[in-house]
Design a protein around this motif. Structure first.
Motif, PDB file in Angstrom:
ATOM      1  N   UNK A   1     -20.325  19.068  16.112  1.00 46.28           N
ATOM      2  CA  UNK A   1     -19.655  19.244  17.407  1.00 46.28           C
ATOM      3  C   UNK A   1     -20.527  20.114  18.303  1.00 46.28           C
ATOM      4  N   UNK A   2     -20.703  19.721  19.586  1.00 40.56           N
ATOM      5  CA  UNK A   2     -21.541  20.500  20.481  1.00 40.56           C
ATOM      6  C   UNK A   2     -20.851  21.805  20.830  1.00 40.56           C
ATOM      7  N   UNK A   3     -21.635  22.853  21.022  1.00 38.87           N
ATOM      8  CA  UNK A   3     -21.069  24.146  21.354  1.00 38.87           C
ATOM      9  C   UNK A   3     -20.633  24.176  22.808  1.00 38.87           C
ATOM     10  N   UNK A   4     -19.744  25.132  23.128  1.00 37.73           N
ATOM     11  CA  UNK A   4     -19.273  25.257  24.505  1.00 37.73           C
ATOM     12  C   UNK A   4     -20.433  25.656  25.403  1.00 37.73           C
ATOM     13  N   UNK A   5     -20.577  25.005  26.558  1.00 39.50           N
ATOM     14  CA  UNK A   5     -21.704  25.306  27.430  1.00 39.50           C
ATOM     15  C   UNK A   5     -21.529  26.652  28.109  1.00 39.50           C
ATOM     16  N   UNK A   6     -22.638  27.341  28.354  1.00 39.12           N
ATOM     17  CA  UNK A   6     -22.597  28.588  29.096  1.00 39.12           C
ATOM     18  C   UNK A   6     -22.332  28.281  30.560  1.00 39.12           C
ATOM     19  N   UNK A   7     -21.451  29.036  31.245  1.00 40.04           N
ATOM     20  CA  UNK A   7     -21.119  28.746  32.640  1.00 40.04           C
ATOM     21  C   UNK A   7     -22.330  28.654  33.561  1.00 40.04           C
ATOM     22  N   UNK A   8     -23.431  29.369  33.221  1.00 38.17           N
ATOM     23  CA  UNK A   8     -24.604  29.338  34.081  1.00 38.17           C
ATOM     24  C   UNK A   8     -25.524  28.165  33.764  1.00 38.17           C
ATOM     25  N   UNK A   9     -25.265  27.463  32.690  1.00 39.47           N
ATOM     26  CA  UNK A   9     -26.082  26.312  32.313  1.00 39.47           C
ATOM     27  C   UNK A   9     -25.403  25.043  32.791  1.00 39.47           C
ATOM     28  N   UNK A  10     -26.156  24.052  33.244  1.00 42.94           N
ATOM     29  CA  UNK A  10     -25.512  22.803  33.660  1.00 42.94           C
ATOM     30  C   UNK A  10     -24.902  22.079  32.470  1.00 42.94           C
ATOM     31  N   UNK A  11     -23.800  21.427  32.718  1.00 47.67           N
ATOM     32  CA  UNK A  11     -23.198  20.576  31.703  1.00 47.67           C
ATOM     33  C   UNK A  11     -24.032  19.302  31.613  1.00 47.67           C
TER      34      UNK A  11
ATOM     35  N   UNK B   1     -23.336   2.973  22.132  1.00 48.12           N
ATOM     36  CA  UNK B   1     -22.689   3.661  21.017  1.00 48.12           C
ATOM     37  C   UNK B   1     -23.402   4.971  20.683  1.00 48.12           C
ATOM     38  N   UNK B   2     -24.729   4.982  20.809  1.00 47.54           N
ATOM     39  CA  UNK B   2     -25.493   6.203  20.540  1.00 47.54           C
ATOM     40  C   UNK B   2     -25.303   7.231  21.651  1.00 47.54           C
ATOM     41  N   UNK B   3     -25.228   6.768  22.891  1.00 53.16           N
ATOM     42  CA  UNK B   3     -25.040   7.687  24.015  1.00 53.16           C
ATOM     43  C   UNK B   3     -23.699   8.403  23.927  1.00 53.16           C
ATOM     44  N   UNK B   4     -22.682   7.694  23.440  1.00 50.14           N
ATOM     45  CA  UNK B   4     -21.337   8.272  23.380  1.00 50.14           C
ATOM     46  C   UNK B   4     -21.245   9.467  22.451  1.00 50.14           C
ATOM     47  N   UNK B   5     -22.150   9.560  21.509  1.00 51.85           N
ATOM     48  CA  UNK B   5     -22.101  10.658  20.525  1.00 51.85           C
ATOM     49  C   UNK B   5     -23.391  11.482  20.545  1.00 51.85           C
ATOM     50  N   UNK B   6     -24.168  11.364  21.602  1.00 53.98           N
ATOM     51  CA  UNK B   6     -25.491  12.008  21.651  1.00 53.98           C
ATOM     52  C   UNK B   6     -25.357  13.519  21.504  1.00 53.98           C
ATOM     53  N   UNK B   7     -26.149  14.090  20.636  1.00 53.94           N
ATOM     54  CA  UNK B   7     -26.023  15.513  20.311  1.00 53.94           C
ATOM     55  C   UNK B   7     -26.448  16.418  21.463  1.00 53.94           C
ATOM     56  N   UNK B   8     -27.156  15.888  22.457  1.00 55.55           N
ATOM     57  CA  UNK B   8     -27.667  16.736  23.532  1.00 55.55           C
ATOM     58  C   UNK B   8     -26.780  16.749  24.771  1.00 55.55           C
ATOM     59  N   UNK B   9     -25.558  16.244  24.665  1.00 58.22           N
ATOM     60  CA  UNK B   9     -24.697  16.205  25.849  1.00 58.22           C
ATOM     61  C   UNK B   9     -23.367  16.894  25.577  1.00 58.22           C
ATOM     62  N   UNK B  10     -22.745  17.355  26.670  1.00 64.89           N
ATOM     63  CA  UNK B  10     -21.447  18.029  26.626  1.00 64.89           C
ATOM     64  C   UNK B  10     -20.323  17.119  27.111  1.00 64.89           C
ATOM     65  N   UNK B  11     -20.635  16.280  28.083  1.00 65.63           N
ATOM     66  CA  UNK B  11     -19.652  15.403  28.722  1.00 65.63           C
ATOM     67  C   UNK B  11     -20.129  13.965  28.645  1.00 65.63           C
ATOM     68  N   UNK B  12     -19.245  13.071  28.213  1.00 72.15           N
ATOM     69  CA  UNK B  12     -19.565  11.645  28.149  1.00 72.15           C
ATOM     70  C   UNK B  12     -18.690  10.903  29.156  1.00 72.15           C
ATOM     71  N   UNK B  13     -19.322  10.106  29.998  1.00 68.44           N
ATOM     72  CA  UNK B  13     -18.623   9.306  31.003  1.00 68.44           C
ATOM     73  C   UNK B  13     -18.682   7.846  30.579  1.00 68.44           C
ATOM     74  N   UNK B  14     -17.514   7.239  30.390  1.00 69.25           N
ATOM     75  CA  UNK B  14     -17.436   5.852  29.930  1.00 69.25           C
ATOM     76  C   UNK B  14     -17.257   4.923  31.130  1.00 69.25           C
ATOM     77  N   UNK B  15     -18.289   4.150  31.441  1.00 69.25           N
ATOM     78  CA  UNK B  15     -18.230   3.173  32.527  1.00 69.25           C
ATOM     79  C   UNK B  15     -18.635   1.794  32.013  1.00 69.25           C
ATOM     80  N   UNK B  16     -18.329   1.546  30.745  1.00 72.25           N
ATOM     81  CA  UNK B  16     -18.612   0.256  30.109  1.00 72.25           C
ATOM     82  C   UNK B  16     -17.505  -0.737  30.459  1.00 72.25           C
ATOM     83  N   UNK B  17     -17.632  -2.017  30.067  1.00 71.22           N
ATOM     84  CA  UNK B  17     -16.533  -2.964  30.276  1.00 71.22           C
ATOM     85  C   UNK B  17     -15.216  -2.440  29.708  1.00 71.22           C
ATOM     86  N   UNK B  18     -14.122  -2.843  30.326  1.00 71.28           N
ATOM     87  CA  UNK B  18     -12.812  -2.255  30.044  1.00 71.28           C
ATOM     88  C   UNK B  18     -12.415  -2.273  28.573  1.00 71.28           C
ATOM     89  N   UNK B  19     -12.741  -3.368  27.867  1.00 72.39           N
ATOM     90  CA  UNK B  19     -12.311  -3.453  26.474  1.00 72.39           C
ATOM     91  C   UNK B  19     -13.119  -2.542  25.548  1.00 72.39           C
TER      92      UNK B  19
END
Length: 366
Positions: free
Chosen positions: A1-11, A62-80
Motif C-alpha cells: 500500500x502506498x504511503x500517505x503523501x506529504x502535503x508539500x509533495x504533489x500527488x 491493469x498495471x497502471x491501476x496498481x502502479x506502486x509510484x502513484x497515489x491517485x488512480x483515475x479510471x477513464x476506461x470503457x464503462x464496463x
C-alpha cells in the motif's frame, strides 16, 4: 500500500484510459491543478500516448491501476471496465476517481463503495458538469427564490450527430448508449436541484439509421407534484434550450451550454484567459408581469473538481462526489431502464440507509 503523501509533495496520478474523456478532460484538468502530477498513463495504445506525452510512464491499464509510484488512480476506461479497475486500485491502496457512469450496475456501485470503506481510501466520481456555467446559473436562480418554488425543471443535452460513429459508446454492449453516456450528468444535476425522486418514468429509442443502442432518451423524475424532465438526443439541429425552469413566481430559460468542452477541443488550456466564460445570458421571466430580464451566467471551472479531490485526499475538505451520491445516480439510471422496459414508473432501488446518507451529504454541502 502506498504511503500517505506529504502535503508539500504533489500527488502522483495514474490515468487509466487515454481516449476522448481521458485525453481531453482528465489529462488537461489534472495538469492544470496545482498539487497533482500526472505520472503514469494506462493505455493499450502506447505510441499514441507517447506522441502527446513523451515523458509519461506508459503501461497496460491493469498495471497502471496498481502502479506502486502513484497515489491517485483515475479510471477513464470503457464503462464496463470501471468496476474491476477501480477495485484493483483500491485494493492496492490507491485513492480513486472514476469517470461517469460510476459503474454499469447498481450492484457493482455498492460493491465499490464497500471496497472504499474497507480499504479506507477516497473513492470519487468525476461529475465535472457540476462546475458548468449553465448549471451554476440554474442552481443560483433556484436558490435565490427568483422563480419561487421550482415545480418543473427541464434539462436537455442535445446534439446533432446524424451518423453513427465506430466507437464503443455507440455500439451494442453493457453500459453503452446515450443514457449511460449523458444520463449520469443529467441525473446528478437534477438530484442536486430537487433531491431524490419518488419514482422514475422513461422512454428510449434508436432514431438514427444503423444505431445499435439508444440514441434518444426522455426521462421524467417524479418529486411529489414536481417534475424533472431529462432529455438527450443526437438529432437536434440548431440546439434547444439547455435548461427550462418553471416555478410559482416565474420561469428561467438558459439556452446555451457551458463552453469548457468546446474550449478544450479548440486547444485552450484550463485557467487561460476566458476559460469557462459564457456570454449567453439566461432569461428570467416574472410571472406577475411577464417581463423578462437578462441574468448573467457565472463562469464555469471544472478544475474545481480536481482541486477538491486533492484537498479531500489531504484531509482538508470533504470528497466532492462521495460514493453515496454516485449510488443515487446509479439507482435512478437503473430505474429509468426498468421503467422504459415495463412502461410504468419505477421507484429507485435505494435502501433507507443510503437515502439517509444521501440526505446527510446534501445538507452538509448546501
Amino acid at each position: 500500500m502506498s504511503s500517505s503523501p506529504h502535503p508539500l509533495s504533489p500527488l502522483r496520478v495514474a490515468l487509466v484510459g487515454y481516449g476522448y474523456a481521458g485525453k481531453l478532460f482528465h489529462a488537461a484538468l489534472i495538469d492544470a491543478t496545482p498539487g497533482l502530477l500526472l505520472h503514469v498513463i494506462g493505455s493499450n495504445r502506447p505510441d499514441a500516448v507517447l506522441a502527446d506525452r513523451p515523458d509519461a510512464v506508459v503501461c497496460a491499464p491493469e498495471a497502471a491501476a496498481v502502479h506502486r509510484e502513484v497515489d491517485l488512480v483515475v479510471i477513464a476506461a470503457p464503462n464496463d471496465r470501471h468496476a474491476p479497475l477501480a477495485e484493483a486500485a483500491l485494493r492496492a491502496g490507491k485513492h480513486v476517481v472514476v469517470d461517469k457512469p460510476f459503474t454499469v450496475t447498481l450492484a457493482e456501485a455498492r460493491h465499490l463503495a464497500y471496497a472504499a470503506r474497507e480499504t479506507g481510501r477516497l473513492l470519487s466520481v468525476f461529475q465535472n458538469r457540476r462546475w458548468d456555467s449553465d448549471f451554476l446559473a440554474v442552481q443560483a436562480v433556484i436558490a435565490s427564490g427568483a422563480v419561487g418554488e421550482a415545480m418543473h425543471v427541464e434539462a436537455h443535452f442535445d446534439r446533432y450527430r446524424p451518423q453513427v460513429r465506430a466507437r464503443w459508446r455507440e455500439q451494442a454492449g453493457q453500459g453503452t448508449g446515450i443514457w449511460f453516456d449523458l444520463g449520469p450528468h443529467l441525473i446528478d444535476q437534477a438530484l442536486l436541484l430537487l433531491g431524490l425522486p419518488d419514482a422514475v418514468s422513461a422512454s428510449f429509442a434508436r432514431q438514427r439509421p444503423g444505431a445499435e443502442t439508444a440514441d434518444w432518451a426522455h426521462v421524467v423524475l417524479h418529486h411529489g407534484e414536481r417534475r424533472t424532465i431529462l432529455h438527450a438526443s443526437m438529432l437536434v439541429a440548431g440546439g434547444a434550450p439547455r435548461w427550462i425552469v418553471h416555478g410559482t413566481r416565474g420561469s428561467f430559460i438558459k439556452r446555451g451550454m457551458d463552453q469548457q468542452e468546446a474550449q478544450l477541443l479548440a486547444g485552450m488550456m484550463p485557467g487561460a484567459q476566458g476559460w469557462g466564460a459564457d456570454a449567453d445570458t439566461g432569461a428570467l421571466i416574472d410571472g406577475a408581469t411577464s417581463s423578462a430580464s437578462d441574468v448573467a451566467t457565472p463562469v464555469g471551472d471544472q478544475r474545481a473538481y480536481y482541486a477538491a479531490v486533492r484537498d479531500a485526499i489531504l484531509g482538508q475538505r470533504p470528497n466532492p462526489v462521495p460514493p453515496v451520491q454516485a449510488l443515487a445516480v446509479m439507482a435512478v439510471l437503473e430505474a429509468a431502464i426498468a421503467a422504459a422496459e415495463t412502461g410504468i414508473a419505477v421507484v429507485p432501488d435505494l435502501t433507507d440507509t443510503e437515502r439517509t446518507d444521501w440526505l446527510a451529504v446534501r445538507e452538509s454541502t448546501s
